[in-house]
Design a protein around this motif. Structure first.
Motif, mmCIF file in Angstrom:
data_model
loop_
_atom_site.group_PDB
_atom_site.id
_atom_site.type_symbol
_atom_site.label_atom_id
_atom_site.label_comp_id
_atom_site.label_asym_id
_atom_site.label_seq_id
_atom_site.Cartn_x
_atom_site.Cartn_y
_atom_site.Cartn_z
ATOM 1 N N VAL A 1 81.306 26.763 -25.964
ATOM 2 C CA VAL A 1 80.622 27.338 -24.800
ATOM 3 C C VAL A 1 80.361 28.820 -25.037
ATOM 4 C CG1 VAL A 1 80.856 27.880 -22.351
ATOM 5 C CG2 VAL A 1 81.600 25.647 -23.217
ATOM 6 N N ILE A 2 81.347 29.518 -25.579
ATOM 7 C CA ILE A 2 81.188 30.950 -25.857
ATOM 8 C C ILE A 2 80.147 31.172 -26.942
ATOM 9 C CG2 ILE A 2 82.348 32.992 -26.780
ATOM 10 C CD1 ILE A 2 84.933 31.982 -25.468
ATOM 11 N N LEU A 3 80.245 30.428 -28.036
ATOM 12 C CA LEU A 3 79.327 30.626 -29.161
ATOM 13 C C LEU A 3 77.901 30.234 -28.815
ATOM 14 C CD1 LEU A 3 81.685 29.384 -31.996
ATOM 15 C CD2 LEU A 3 80.840 31.725 -31.709
ATOM 16 N N ASN A 4 77.743 29.340 -27.852
ATOM 17 C CA ASN A 4 76.403 28.964 -27.414
ATOM 18 C C ASN A 4 75.668 30.141 -26.770
ATOM 19 O OD1 ASN A 4 74.900 27.199 -24.759
ATOM 20 N ND2 ASN A 4 74.227 27.031 -26.869
ATOM 21 N N ARG A 5 76.408 31.117 -26.300
ATOM 22 C CA ARG A 5 75.788 32.290 -25.669
ATOM 23 C C ARG A 5 75.173 33.234 -26.706
ATOM 24 N NH1 ARG A 5 81.277 33.947 -22.511
ATOM 25 N NH2 ARG A 5 81.582 32.021 -21.308
ATOM 26 N N VAL A 6 75.540 33.067 -27.978
ATOM 27 C CA VAL A 6 75.184 34.084 -28.976
ATOM 28 C C VAL A 6 74.593 33.497 -30.257
ATOM 29 C CG1 VAL A 6 76.836 35.826 -28.158
ATOM 30 C CG2 VAL A 6 77.592 34.064 -29.778
ATOM 31 N N THR A 7 74.241 32.208 -30.256
ATOM 32 C CA THR A 7 73.691 31.586 -31.452
ATOM 33 C C THR A 7 72.437 30.793 -31.101
ATOM 34 O OG1 THR A 7 75.197 29.699 -31.165
ATOM 35 C CG2 THR A 7 75.916 31.445 -32.664
ATOM 36 N N TYR A 8 71.786 30.221 -32.116
ATOM 37 C CA TYR A 8 70.509 29.533 -31.944
ATOM 38 C C TYR A 8 70.641 28.161 -31.278
ATOM 39 C CZ TYR A 8 68.096 32.872 -34.999
ATOM 40 O OH TYR A 8 67.551 33.999 -35.537
ATOM 41 N N PRO B 1 90.066 62.532 -36.439
ATOM 42 C CA PRO B 1 89.747 63.291 -35.226
ATOM 43 C C PRO B 1 89.306 62.375 -34.096
ATOM 44 C CG PRO B 1 88.028 63.536 -36.893
ATOM 45 C CD PRO B 1 89.190 62.859 -37.557
ATOM 46 N N ALA B 2 89.451 62.854 -32.868
ATOM 47 C CA ALA B 2 89.143 62.033 -31.699
ATOM 48 C C ALA B 2 87.705 61.525 -31.730
ATOM 49 C CB ALA B 2 89.395 62.830 -30.424
ATOM 50 N N SER B 3 86.782 62.333 -32.274
ATOM 51 C CA SER B 3 85.377 61.932 -32.321
ATOM 52 C C SER B 3 85.157 60.721 -33.205
ATOM 53 C CB SER B 3 84.514 63.097 -32.821
ATOM 54 O OG SER B 3 84.924 63.485 -34.127
ATOM 55 N N ALA B 4 86.131 60.414 -34.051
ATOM 56 C CA ALA B 4 85.998 59.291 -34.970
ATOM 57 C C ALA B 4 86.736 58.050 -34.475
ATOM 58 C CB ALA B 4 86.520 59.682 -36.348
ATOM 59 N N ARG B 5 87.081 58.019 -33.202
ATOM 60 C CA ARG B 5 87.848 56.899 -32.677
ATOM 61 C C ARG B 5 86.957 55.840 -32.051
ATOM 62 N NH1 ARG B 5 91.925 56.823 -35.492
ATOM 63 N NH2 ARG B 5 92.906 55.380 -34.016
ATOM 64 N N VAL B 6 85.655 55.942 -32.243
ATOM 65 C CA VAL B 6 84.721 54.950 -31.712
ATOM 66 C C VAL B 6 84.169 54.124 -32.867
ATOM 67 C CG1 VAL B 6 82.577 54.553 -30.455
ATOM 68 C CG2 VAL B 6 84.098 56.433 -29.773
ATOM 69 N N LEU B 7 84.390 52.821 -32.810
ATOM 70 C CA LEU B 7 83.866 51.911 -33.817
ATOM 71 C C LEU B 7 82.478 51.437 -33.403
ATOM 72 C CD1 LEU B 7 84.105 50.018 -36.302
ATOM 73 C CD2 LEU B 7 85.103 48.327 -34.737
ATOM 74 N N ASN B 8 81.492 51.675 -34.242
ATOM 75 C CA ASN B 8 80.153 51.123 -34.052
ATOM 76 C C ASN B 8 80.111 49.759 -34.730
ATOM 77 O OD1 ASN B 8 78.575 53.576 -32.939
ATOM 78 N ND2 ASN B 8 79.623 54.404 -34.736
ATOM 79 N N TYR B 9 79.741 48.726 -33.981
ATOM 80 C CA TYR B 9 79.771 47.394 -34.580
ATOM 81 C C TYR B 9 78.541 46.591 -34.191
ATOM 82 C CZ TYR B 9 80.842 44.884 -30.249
ATOM 83 O OH TYR B 9 80.760 44.324 -28.994
ATOM 84 N N SER B 10 78.217 45.623 -35.036
ATOM 85 C CA SER B 10 77.160 44.657 -34.729
ATOM 86 C C SER B 10 77.573 43.305 -35.281
ATOM 87 C CB SER B 10 75.813 45.090 -35.326
ATOM 88 O OG SER B 10 75.895 45.225 -36.732
ATOM 89 N N ILE B 11 77.082 42.250 -34.637
ATOM 90 C CA ILE B 11 77.392 40.878 -35.041
ATOM 91 C C ILE B 11 76.102 40.069 -35.000
ATOM 92 C CG2 ILE B 11 78.890 38.882 -34.688
ATOM 93 C CD1 ILE B 11 80.618 40.622 -32.832
ATOM 94 N N CYS B 12 75.785 39.408 -36.093
ATOM 95 C CA CYS B 12 74.597 38.552 -36.121
ATOM 96 C C CYS B 12 74.807 37.324 -35.218
ATOM 97 C CB CYS B 12 74.325 38.080 -37.543
ATOM 98 S SG CYS B 12 73.905 39.398 -38.688
ATOM 99 N N PRO B 13 73.728 36.694 -34.773
ATOM 100 C CA PRO B 13 73.844 35.492 -33.921
ATOM 101 C C PRO B 13 74.199 34.253 -34.733
ATOM 102 C CG PRO B 13 71.539 35.999 -34.288
ATOM 103 C CD PRO B 13 72.311 37.123 -34.902
ATOM 104 N N VAL B 14 75.398 34.275 -35.326
ATOM 105 C CA VAL B 14 75.856 33.199 -36.202
ATOM 106 C C VAL B 14 77.297 32.841 -35.857
ATOM 107 C CG1 VAL B 14 74.287 33.850 -38.074
ATOM 108 C CG2 VAL B 14 76.580 34.875 -37.979
ATOM 109 N N PHE B 15 77.822 31.816 -36.518
ATOM 110 C CA PHE B 15 79.166 31.322 -36.213
ATOM 111 C C PHE B 15 80.235 32.171 -36.892
ATOM 112 C CE2 PHE B 15 77.121 26.912 -35.761
ATOM 113 C CZ PHE B 15 76.939 27.089 -34.399
ATOM 114 N N VAL B 16 80.664 33.215 -36.197
ATOM 115 C CA VAL B 16 81.778 34.040 -36.665
ATOM 116 C C VAL B 16 82.724 34.283 -35.499
ATOM 117 C CG1 VAL B 16 80.609 35.173 -38.596
ATOM 118 C CG2 VAL B 16 80.392 36.139 -36.299
ATOM 119 N N ALA B 17 83.999 34.474 -35.822
ATOM 120 C CA ALA B 17 85.030 34.579 -34.793
ATOM 121 C C ALA B 17 84.929 35.854 -33.973
ATOM 122 C CB ALA B 17 86.410 34.496 -35.445
#
Length: 355
Positions: free
Chosen positions: A285-292, A11-27
């Motif tokens: 440069v990108i990963l520096n914005r989101v990691t330690y 259903p249309a109400s299920a077309r939103v993905l809730n996501y989270s990403i830890c501040p670590v080295f992932v693509a």
């Protein structure tokens, strides 16, 4: 098998993905910043909602307990292992290898130079009283210290473990649409220097702490602290188990009702992982914005040997099994389970086939 023949009409109400990403080295961080996650989701008629856009309590519960039916979490392995052992219907659909199990940090003027010098010394071990999440930093630290001390011919019986109470932040965090909006330099340094174990090390209540790569680099740059041992300098890949692999976990409901959304997330991450391999400096440069890590140059050095393309490699699964076994043996989780039953590789295969 492709995303088309895995797809089901949700259903249309299920077309939103809730996501989270830890501040670590992932693509997936790079996929978000370059717009590829949004692009891949749009191709299957879906959109994304970052959990950081919710209230603090809502995002904490969802991120640590995996409570939402249409949710993907990418990052550290202890919280999803803990939540799965408690009955959360999360499924491992990908992993990212990580080549740093952790370090031991001491004061620069401590007179401690080797692991053997830690005999009889005070070593910090944090403890959180938060009941909504795993005490992941204590678990990570205890596993890492166990391996590090063993390399020096020591056990916990040879040192004095000093419990340091963790501090749960109560700061108000305004909603954000992605992690890079919440991760300024000031917060990064605050996380490094205000950690209770670091404070205890600095004022002499303890002689050594366990630390992760980014935090250690920030501490060493002050001239007040030094690393005396580092698990990443050993060729033995099993020593990375305290911190890796990172896990991509998805809700079973999402996989059953809208598998194409999970595949879209994986495709965005695979694209980003391949791009990182050819563009390490730009990725840093990108990963520096989101990691330690304090600077992009630090990130560039630290990601030199990381394969960011999600996989379900035998080594990653072996290290995940070692971590789960440690968590069960040391009572961080109460229920044991088979790692093989937690992993479903068909979605990663479909993503790779589509690309």
């Amino acid at each position: 098998m492709t995303s088309k023949n895995l797809s089901s009409q949700a259903p249309a109400s299920a077309r939103v993905l809730n996501y989270s990403i830890c501040p670590v080295f992932v693509a997936s961080h790079v996929a978000v910043e370059l717009g590829w996650l949004e692009e891949e989701l749009a191709s299957v008629g879906a959109s994304a909602r970052y959990l950081g856009s919710l209230t603090r309590d809502e995002q904490n519960i969802a991120h640590h307990q995996h409570t939402l039916p249409f949710q993907i979490r990418d990052g550290g392995n202890i919280p999803p292992t803990w939540s799965h052992a408690r009955g959360a219907e999360n499924v491992v659909i990908g992993t990212t290898g990580f080549n740093s199990g952790g370090q031991i940090v001491v004061r620069a003027d401590s007179g401690i130079y080797t692991l053997a010098d830690l005999a009889g010394r005070k070593v910090a071990l944090s403890r959180s009283n938060a009941d909504y999440r795993a005490d992941w930093w204590r678990a990570n630290s205890e596993f890492g210290l166990l391996l590090l001390l063993r390399l020096g011919g020591l056990t916990f019986d040879d040192v004095e473990l000093i419990e340091i109470p963790a501090i749960e932040s109560t700061a108000h965090l305004p909603p954000v649409s992605r992690l890079s909006e919440r991760w300024p330099q000031t917060e990064r340094e605050s996380l490094a220097f205000n950690l209770p174990e670091v404070v205890a090390l600095g004022d002499g209540r303890v002689d050594a702490i366990f630390s992760n790569q980014g935090r250690s680099e920030i501490l060493e740059k002050t001239g007040q602290f030094k690393v005396i041992e580092d698990l990443r300098r050993y060729p033995d890949w099993t020593l990375n188990a305290p911190s890796g692999p990172y896990l991509i976990t998805a809700s079973r409901t999402l996989l059953d009702q809208s598998p194409e959304i999970a595949i879209a997330f994986l495709k965005a991450s695979i694209r980003a992982g391949r791009w990182i391999a050819d563009n390490r400096r730009e990725a840093a440069v990108i990963l520096n914005r989101v990691t330690y890590q304090a600077t992009a140059e630090d990130v560039l050095r630290d990601i030199a040997d990381i394969d960011f393309v999600p996989s379900l490699s035998a080594q990653n699964i072996a290290n995940l099994t070692s971590l789960k076994d440690f968590l069960f043996k040391h009572e961080y989780i109460k229920n044991d389970f088979e790692i093989s039953s937690w992993i479903d590789g068909q979605f990663l295969k479909s993503a790779l086939d589509d690309l």
